[in-house]
Structures are given as structure tokens and as C-alpha cells.
Design a protein around this motif. Structure first.
Motif, PDB file in Angstrom:
ATOM      1  N   GLY A 170       0.795  -1.224   0.000  1.00  0.00           N
ATOM      2  CA  GLY A 170       0.000   0.000   0.000  1.00  0.00           C
ATOM      3  C   GLY A 170       0.819   1.261   0.000  1.00  0.00           C
ATOM      4  N   GLY A 171       2.143   1.137  -0.201  1.00  0.00           N
ATOM      5  CA  GLY A 171       3.001   2.308  -0.225  1.00  0.00           C
ATOM      6  C   GLY A 171       3.050   2.945  -1.594  1.00  0.00           C
ATOM      7  N   GLY A 172       3.890   3.980  -1.715  1.00  0.00           N
ATOM      8  CA  GLY A 172       4.016   4.684  -2.979  1.00  0.00           C
ATOM      9  C   GLY A 172       5.182   4.172  -3.796  1.00  0.00           C
ATOM     10  N   GLY A 173       5.561   4.961  -4.790  1.00  0.00           N
ATOM     11  CA  GLY A 173       6.679   4.599  -5.637  1.00  0.00           C
ATOM     12  C   GLY A 173       6.233   4.153  -7.017  1.00  0.00           C
ATOM     13  N   LEU A 174       7.216   3.893  -7.864  1.00  0.00           N
ATOM     14  CA  LEU A 174       6.922   3.494  -9.233  1.00  0.00           C
ATOM     15  C   LEU A 174       6.204   2.151  -9.316  1.00  0.00           C
ATOM     16  CD1 LEU A 174      10.292   4.575 -10.903  1.00  0.00           C
ATOM     17  CD2 LEU A 174       8.076   5.734 -11.050  1.00  0.00           C
ATOM     18  N   GLY A 175       6.316   1.367  -8.264  1.00  0.00           N
ATOM     19  CA  GLY A 175       5.610   0.087  -8.242  1.00  0.00           C
ATOM     20  C   GLY A 175       4.109   0.254  -8.328  1.00  0.00           C
TER      21      GLY A 175
END
Length: 224
Positions: A170-175
């Protein structure tokens, strides 16, 4: 070819680059997560490696123990952390999993670099009356800097590539671009997200390559 054309269209569409879920926002989140994990990993691994390399004791055991972490998939560690009490601590499960992943190359390269310092130079420094701390900071660390930087580079590139797992928690980033592509059954978006991660990793690699090429000049300057 159709998928490649659609991927190019996705990457060149300004609508995909701006906004809360745009590429620039996700890239900033990815950079922040990678930087935090790399900083924590360096703080944890480098002092241990430098001291053990200076003393010449216990380093091999520490390196072997840290390398055991390479055999455990980072995703498996993340899942276990999410199921533990730490799982409610925001991004910390992801950060802990990535730090455990980044420590081995940092510890190994720094220790090997310290042990590879010419012992004649160390003995000469000791004969000049330098204390252990002075030899560590003014002689051994500067000479071991190229290998230390290599370890930092390896850890940084690995973190950039692996930080995509933050999206699974549930985090951010390009994923998040990749997982959103899967949710939308959009192959072009999935491929575009993978391309962005690869390009980011190559950029980080290039930056550290430049720093490593400059380090011998810095070492010679300090020695002078």
C-alpha cells in the motif's frame, strides 16, 4: 509491436506524468523511499564493517551472517513483517525489509576494502605514532573508499529495483504504476512502469559510477 507502441503512447502522454498518481509523484516517492533505506542501511552496516575491518576480528562471521539474508526473498520478509505488530507502522515494514536486503553488499564490500588496505602503509602509520582512530579515519578508510563506494552503488541500484514491492504493502513509488496496470489489465502501463524503474536504476548506476571515478583523485588528494 502494438504493445510497444501503446507503451510509448503511455509514456509520452502528459496526463500520465502529472497529478497525485502521475509519474513525477511516484518517482519522488520512489526516490524518497530508496534514499531513506540506503541511509539507514549505511548507518547500520558501514560502522560495523569499518571497525571489524580495522580490528581484523569477527568480520568474516558478520559477513556470512549478513549474507544469509540474501537467501531470504525480500517479499517473504515483507509479508512476515506485515503480519507482525510492525505491520501497522505505516511504511516501516517495507523500510525494514529493504534495509535487510541492502545491508549485505554494504557490509561485505566495506569489510573487504578495509582488509585489503596495504599493511605496510598501516604499519608505517602506526610507526608514526598514529592512534587506532587516526589510522582508521586518515589511512584505512580513504584507501578503502573505492570498494566502500562500490558496495553503496550495488545497494542503491538493488534498492531502486526492489522498492517496487512497497506498492504491494500500500506504499508509494513506481511500483504503484505497475500494480495499477495489473488492476486495469493494461499491459502497456505495466511495461511502462517496468521501463521507468529500469531507467531510474540505470541513472542511479551512472551517478555512482561518476562518483567512483572521482574517488581515486580524492584519495590521492588526501594522501598528498
Amino acid at each position: 509491436m502494438n504493445t510497444l507502441a501503446q507503451t510509448w503512447d503511455w509514456l509520452t502522454s502528459s496526463a500520465n506524468w502529472y497529478g497525485e498518481n502521475g509519474v513525477w509523484t511516484r518517482l519522488g516517492q520512489h526516490l524518497y523511499l530508496t534514499s531513506v533505506c540506503l541511509l539507514i542501511s549505511c548507518v547500520v552496516a558501514l560502522p560495523v564493517a569499518l571497525v571489524l575491518g580495522h580490528l581484523g576480528r569477527g568480520g568474516a562471521l558478520a559477513v556470512n551472517i549478513s549474507n544469509v539474508g540474501r537467501a531470504v526473498p525480500t517479499f517473504a520478509v515483507l509479508v512476515l513483517l506485515l503480519l507482525s505488530p510492525i505491520g501497522t507502522w505505516g511504511d516501516w515494514p517495507t523500510i525494514v525489509a529493504l534495509v535487510l536486503f541492502a545491508v549485505p553488499p554494504l557490509l561485505t564490500n566495506a569489510y573487504v576494502g578495509m582488509r585489503g588496505v596495504d599493511q605496510d602503509v598501516v604499519r608505517a602509520a602506526r610507526g608514526m605514532g598514529m592512534t587506532g582512530t587516526q589510522m582508521l579515519l586518515r589511512v584505512e578508510v580513504p584507501l578503502a573508499t573505492p570498494l566502500i563506494l562500490t558496495g553503496v552503488r550495488i545497494a542503491a541500484v538493488q534498492l531502486v529495483a526492489t522498492a517496487t514491492i512497497a506498492a504491494l504493502a500500500g506504499g508509494g513509488g513506481l511500483g504503484r504504476i505497475i500494480t495499477a496496470g495489473f488492476n486495469l489489465a493494461s499491459t502497456p502501463q505495466v511495461v511502462a512502469g517496468a521501463v521507468l524503474v529500469a531507467l531510474f536504476a540505470l541513472l542511479v548506476e551512472a551517478v555512482f559510477e561518476i562518483v567512483e571515478r572521482l574517488s581515486p583523485e580524492q584519495v590521492r588528494g588526501r594522501a598528498g
